[in-house]
Motif scaffolding. Structure first.
Motif, mmCIF file in Angstrom:
data_model
loop_
_atom_site.group_PDB
_atom_site.id
_atom_site.type_symbol
_atom_site.label_atom_id
_atom_site.label_comp_id
_atom_site.label_asym_id
_atom_site.label_seq_id
_atom_site.Cartn_x
_atom_site.Cartn_y
_atom_site.Cartn_z
ATOM 1 N N ILE A 25 5.434 -31.080 0.711
ATOM 2 C CA ILE A 25 5.111 -30.203 -0.412
ATOM 3 C C ILE A 25 6.042 -29.012 -0.306
ATOM 4 C CG2 ILE A 25 3.360 -28.773 -1.510
ATOM 5 C CD1 ILE A 25 2.043 -31.305 0.839
ATOM 6 N N ILE A 70 7.630 -25.702 -1.976
ATOM 7 C CA ILE A 70 7.382 -24.678 -2.984
ATOM 8 C C ILE A 70 8.479 -23.620 -2.928
ATOM 9 C CG2 ILE A 70 5.772 -22.927 -3.827
ATOM 10 C CD1 ILE A 70 3.507 -24.562 -2.587
ATOM 11 N N ILE A 103 0.759 -23.393 -9.321
ATOM 12 C CA ILE A 103 0.046 -23.535 -8.043
ATOM 13 C C ILE A 103 -1.105 -24.525 -8.186
ATOM 14 C CG2 ILE A 103 -1.379 -22.331 -6.340
ATOM 15 C CD1 ILE A 103 0.280 -19.771 -7.089
ATOM 16 N N THR A 112 0.102 -28.035 -8.480
ATOM 17 C CA THR A 112 0.563 -28.502 -7.171
ATOM 18 C C THR A 112 -0.622 -28.922 -6.302
ATOM 19 O OG1 THR A 112 2.507 -27.057 -7.276
ATOM 20 C CG2 THR A 112 1.848 -27.858 -5.098
ATOM 21 N N ILE A 113 -1.674 -28.131 -6.309
ATOM 22 C CA ILE A 113 -2.866 -28.470 -5.527
ATOM 23 C C ILE A 113 -3.462 -29.797 -5.997
ATOM 24 C CG2 ILE A 113 -5.244 -27.787 -5.001
ATOM 25 C CD1 ILE A 113 -4.236 -24.852 -5.081
ATOM 26 N N ILE A 169 -1.346 -32.574 -4.703
ATOM 27 C CA ILE A 169 -1.548 -32.783 -3.267
ATOM 28 C C ILE A 169 -2.771 -33.663 -3.027
ATOM 29 C CG2 ILE A 169 -2.104 -31.639 -1.069
ATOM 30 C CD1 ILE A 169 -0.563 -29.183 -2.108
ATOM 31 N N TYR A 171 -3.848 -18.233 -2.727
ATOM 32 C CA TYR A 171 -4.040 -19.668 -2.964
ATOM 33 C C TYR A 171 -3.647 -20.522 -1.750
ATOM 34 C CZ TYR A 171 -5.249 -19.615 -7.938
ATOM 35 O OH TYR A 171 -5.901 -19.450 -9.137
ATOM 36 N N GLN A 228 -6.246 -22.819 -0.132
ATOM 37 C CA GLN A 228 -6.558 -24.005 -0.928
ATOM 38 C C GLN A 228 -5.455 -25.058 -0.798
ATOM 39 O OE1 GLN A 228 -8.032 -23.399 -4.999
ATOM 40 N NE2 GLN A 228 -8.321 -21.228 -4.506
ATOM 41 N N ILE A 229 -4.209 -24.598 -0.773
ATOM 42 C CA ILE A 229 -3.089 -25.529 -0.608
ATOM 43 C C ILE A 229 -3.194 -26.249 0.728
ATOM 44 C CG2 ILE A 229 -0.580 -25.677 -0.299
ATOM 45 C CD1 ILE A 229 -0.347 -23.319 -2.306
ATOM 46 N N LEU A 242 4.281 -28.692 4.594
ATOM 47 C CA LEU A 242 4.449 -27.656 3.577
ATOM 48 C C LEU A 242 5.698 -26.853 3.877
ATOM 49 C CD1 LEU A 242 3.389 -25.882 1.190
ATOM 50 C CD2 LEU A 242 2.131 -24.558 2.922
#
Length: 397
Positions: free
Chosen positions: A13, A15, A267, A270-271, A274, A312, A315-316, A326
Motif C-alpha cells: 500500500i 501512499i 484515504i 484506500t482503506i 485494503i 486515519y 484505521q489504515i 505500507l
C-alpha cells in the motif's frame, strides 16, 4: 521477520503525500529554492503539529528532519530520499519512483506558450482562447471567468510546472468538448514542446464565486514501458491507482483506477481497497497538500491536512493484513511559506511499515526515489529497474 522463514509480502500500500517535502537538496538553489522546507515551515507556522502516528512510525527520526520530535522506539523503517532526476514536478517525481530517470526536464512556459502553438491550437478547436499566461488555477477564474462566460472562449494557462491547462465552465463548454480540446492539445504538444501533462480544469458558478469541479482530467505523456507498474501488471498482479495516479502514468501499467474528490475521499477509498482481497499494489496520491494548500500558500490548512492524514493512520494499519507493506512518501515539495506558488525541490520522507517487521530501521539518506520501486520489484520478484537500490533486505532485518 526473517526472509529465511519463507514469509513473503503479498501486497504494498503505497501512499504519496503530494508535495510533502522535508528540506532543500544540495542543488535546490539552482531551482530558486534555497532554504525551503515544507514540513518544518508548516510545523513552525502552526506552532506545532499533532502527528502522533507518523511520529510513532519514525517521521521525526529521519535524517535531516527539522522541528518534529523523535520517537524513542519507532515501529517503522524510515529514510530521506533525494531526487535523482532533473525537475521538481509531479510527473518527474512519480516517474522516478517507478524507475524512470528524467535527465532532460519537461519544458515550462513562464511567459505563456509560443504563437505557433496557440495559432495551431485555435485553428484545430475552431475558436479563440483567453489567457495564455502563467497563473494560479483559482486566480485565473477570477480574472477571466466572466469573459469566458460571455465569449465562450476556453481559458488556456500554465504554471511553473510543465502543463498546458484548459479551464472551462461546464455550462459553457460541456465536459466532452473540453476533453476533446485537451486531446487536440496533447496531439499538438510534441517534440520540444512535449509538456508532461495537458489538464482539463472544469469549473462552475458565477463571477465572484467560481469553483473547480472534481471532473478534472489529466492527459500525461506516455511513460517508457520499462517500469515497475508495467512489470507488475505483466506478472498478473493488481496495480490499483487511487486519485490521479492513473492520469500521471497515462493509464500505463494500471489494472484498476478510481479518482477522488479530496484527501479524505482518497484515504477512505484506500482503506476500502485494503480490506478487499487484491494482490499486488495499491498506489494512492493525496493531492490536496499540493493543489489546495501548497500552491495557494496556505500553511494553516496544510498543517490541518497532515493532522487529518495522521488521524486515519490507525484505521489504515488496522485494515492491513500481516503480509502487507505500507509505504508513505512524497513526490516533491511545495513549501506554502515561500513567496511564490511553485513546487520546491526538496528531499522527501520515506516511511515503510509492516506487521511482519520489527521496525526502527534507519536507512539514512537515499540517492533516488527509485529505491522504492526497486524494493517493490524485489518483493514481487520483478525485473530490476535501471535506477534505484532496494532496501528490502535492510528493512527485513
Amino acid at each position: 521477520m526473517n526472509i529465511e522463514d519463507g514469509e513473503l509480502l503479498k501486497r504494498v500500500i503505497w501512499i504519496v503525500l503530494d508535495s510533502v517535502g522535508m528540506g532543500e537538496m544540495p542543488d535546490s538553489a539552482a531551482y530558486g529554492d534555497k532554504g525551503v522546507n515544507t514540513i518544518a515551515h508548516v510545523y513552525k507556522h502552526n506552532n506545532g503539529l499533532q502527528l502522533p502516528n507518523l511520529t510513532q512510525l519514525g517521521l521525526g527520526n529521519i535524517e535531516g528532519m527539522e522541528a518534529l520530535e523523535k520517537c524513542e522506539s519507532p515501529i517503522g523503517t524510515y529514510a530521506r530520499l533525494a531526487e535523482l532526476s532533473r525537475g521538481k514536478d509531479t510527473t518527474t517525481g512519480h516517474w522516478e519512483m517507478i524507475g524512470i530517470h528524467t535527465e532532460v526536464p519537461f519544458p515550462t512556459y513562464p511567459n505563456g506558450f509560443p504563437k505557433e502553438i496557440m495559432d495551431a491550437f485555435e485553428e484545430r478547436i475552431g475558436t479563440k482562447t483567453l489567457g495564455n499566461c502563467t497563473a494560479s488555477g483559482t486566480a485565473i477564474l477570477d480574472d477571466l471567468g466572466e469573459e469566458h462566460m460571455k465569449t465562450g472562449y476556453p481559458i488556456v494557462y500554465t504554471s511553473a510546472d510543465s502543463v498546458f491547462q484548459i479551464a472551462a465552465h461546464e455550462e459553457i463548454i460541456p465536459l466532452e468538448r473540453l476533453y476533446e480540446m485537451c486531446e487536440i492539445a496533447r496531439e499538438l504538444l510534441k517534440g520540444e514542446h512535449e509538456v508532461s501533462r495537458v489538464i482539463a480544469r472544469p469549473f462552475v458558478g458565477q463571477p465572484g464565486a467560481f469553483t473547480r469541479t472534481p471532473n478534472r482530467h489529466d492527459y500525461a505523456v506516455m511513460p517508457p514501458k520499462e517500469n515497475l507498474l508495467v512489470y507488475a501488471k505483466e506478472k498478473g498482479l493488481d496495480v490499483i491507482g487511487v486519485g490521479k495516479i492513473s492520469d500521471i502514468f497515462a493509464g500505463e501499467g494500471i489494472t484498476y483506477a478510481t479518482h477522488t474528490k479530496s484527501n479524505e475521499d482518497g484515504i477512505k477509498k484506500t482503506i476500502e481497497l485494503i480490506k478487499q482481497p487484491n494482490h499486488g499494489l495499491i498506489f494512492t496520491n493525496l493531492v490536496d497538500f499540493d493543489m489546495k494548500w501548497g500552491h495557494r500558500n496556505d500553511p494553516v490548512s496544510y498543517g490541518k491536512g497532515l493532522e487529518e492524514f495522521d488521524s486515519y493512520l490507525p484505521q489504515i494499519i488496522e485494515a492491513m493484513n500481516e503480509d502487507d507493506l505500507l509505504i508513505i512518501t512524497a513526490d516533491h515539495g511545495c513549501d506554502p511559506t515561500t513567496p511564490g506558488t511553485d513546487h520546491t525541490r526538496e528531499y522527501v520522507p520515506l516511511i515503510a511499515y509492516s506487521k511482519m517487521f520489527n521496525g526502527a530501521i534507519d536507512l539514512g539518506t537515499r540517492k533516488s526515489f527509485a529505491d522504492i520501486g526497486q524494493t517493490i520489484c524485489e518483493i514481487f520478484d520483478l525485473p530490476a529497474l535501471k535506477i534505484g537500490e532496494s532496501f528490502y533486505k535492510q528493512m527485513t532485518k
